[in-house]
Design an enzyme around this catalytic site. Sequence first.
Site, mmCIF file in Angstrom:
data_model
loop_
_atom_site.group_PDB
_atom_site.id
_atom_site.type_symbol
_atom_site.label_atom_id
_atom_site.label_comp_id
_atom_site.label_asym_id
_atom_site.label_seq_id
_atom_site.Cartn_x
_atom_site.Cartn_y
_atom_site.Cartn_z
ATOM 1 N N TYR A 110 -0.318 11.869 13.917
ATOM 2 C CA TYR A 110 0.478 10.885 13.181
ATOM 3 C C TYR A 110 1.161 9.922 14.152
ATOM 4 O O TYR A 110 1.039 8.702 14.017
ATOM 5 C CB TYR A 110 1.515 11.604 12.317
ATOM 6 N N ILE A 128 8.918 5.578 -0.112
ATOM 7 C CA ILE A 128 9.376 4.285 0.390
ATOM 8 C C ILE A 128 8.565 3.152 -0.240
ATOM 9 O O ILE A 128 9.102 2.097 -0.573
ATOM 10 C CB ILE A 128 9.288 4.238 1.921
ATOM 11 N N GLY A 129 7.257 3.373 -0.408
ATOM 12 C CA GLY A 129 6.415 2.328 -0.984
ATOM 13 C C GLY A 129 6.887 1.897 -2.359
ATOM 14 O O GLY A 129 6.905 0.702 -2.682
ATOM 15 N N THR A 163 0.835 -1.198 0.000
ATOM 16 C CA THR A 163 0.000 0.000 0.000
ATOM 17 C C THR A 163 0.874 1.255 0.000
ATOM 18 O O THR A 163 2.043 1.211 0.372
ATOM 19 C CB THR A 163 -0.921 0.028 1.222
ATOM 20 N N GLY A 164 0.301 2.374 -0.424
ATOM 21 C CA GLY A 164 1.023 3.635 -0.357
ATOM 22 C C GLY A 164 2.098 3.796 -1.404
ATOM 23 O O GLY A 164 3.142 4.396 -1.137
ATOM 24 N N SER A 209 6.653 4.671 13.024
ATOM 25 C CA SER A 209 7.470 5.847 13.328
ATOM 26 C C SER A 209 7.363 6.156 14.809
ATOM 27 O O SER A 209 6.333 5.883 15.430
ATOM 28 C CB SER A 209 6.991 7.050 12.516
#
Length: 240
Positions: A152, A19-20, A11-12, A143
């Site tokens: 986040y 990064i994806g 995903t992403g 993270s």
Amino acid sequence: MRSERPVALVTGVGRRAGIGAAIAERLSADGWLVACTHWQAYDARMPWGPDPVQVGDFSVEADLADPSAAAWVFDRVAASLGEATALVLAHCESVDSGFLDTSLESFDRHFAVNTRANWLLMREFAMRFAGPHGAGRIVALTSDAVVHNVPYGASKGALDRLIVAAATELGPRGITANAVNPGPTDTGWIDGPLSTTLRTRTPLGRLGTPLDCANLVSFLCGPDGAWVTGQLLTSNGGFS
């Protein structure tokens, strides 16, 4: 597109510099058939702007804040490539705000995308998994940033707990579950002064790259990572 190659859903994967995209390319090089999701509306409203990329063998646009998206995405992947045996969760909502200025809407969207969507995707993956016992893989990107990035960081902290639960509860189904914290990674959001600060704070003296994270995800998804599960792995050049 169907073959004997295993299928991974990443995903992403919306930006060339992300990064994806690096993970999808690395898994493709490893021999996986790779399905990707992206959501261009997110990149369009962020400072870095859109940077569309086409990688992998199949891609679908999906707003993972929609609770119905998880089942729909897996249906599309199964119809195009076959059932996935690896799930890599590289999407996120990340809009900076602190304790006092975070809006309710922003807080809720962070948890919808970074926590609830990941739970629904992992659940859908586990219910459908029918590969050889021990071959199932879940890897989530996490993270430890939270100061001035409260929604986040809080939503990623909840994701960490989901990974621990998944490793224990889904282990009997032959699925491993791990989280990777890649630290500050140069995907286009790090400006000059911040770059200098981060390099100074990192013992190895450089910024992380998307490929650094992709290499670790590759290991965890491959046969050599079969005995690693329930771990929150920090791979950031010593930054933390």
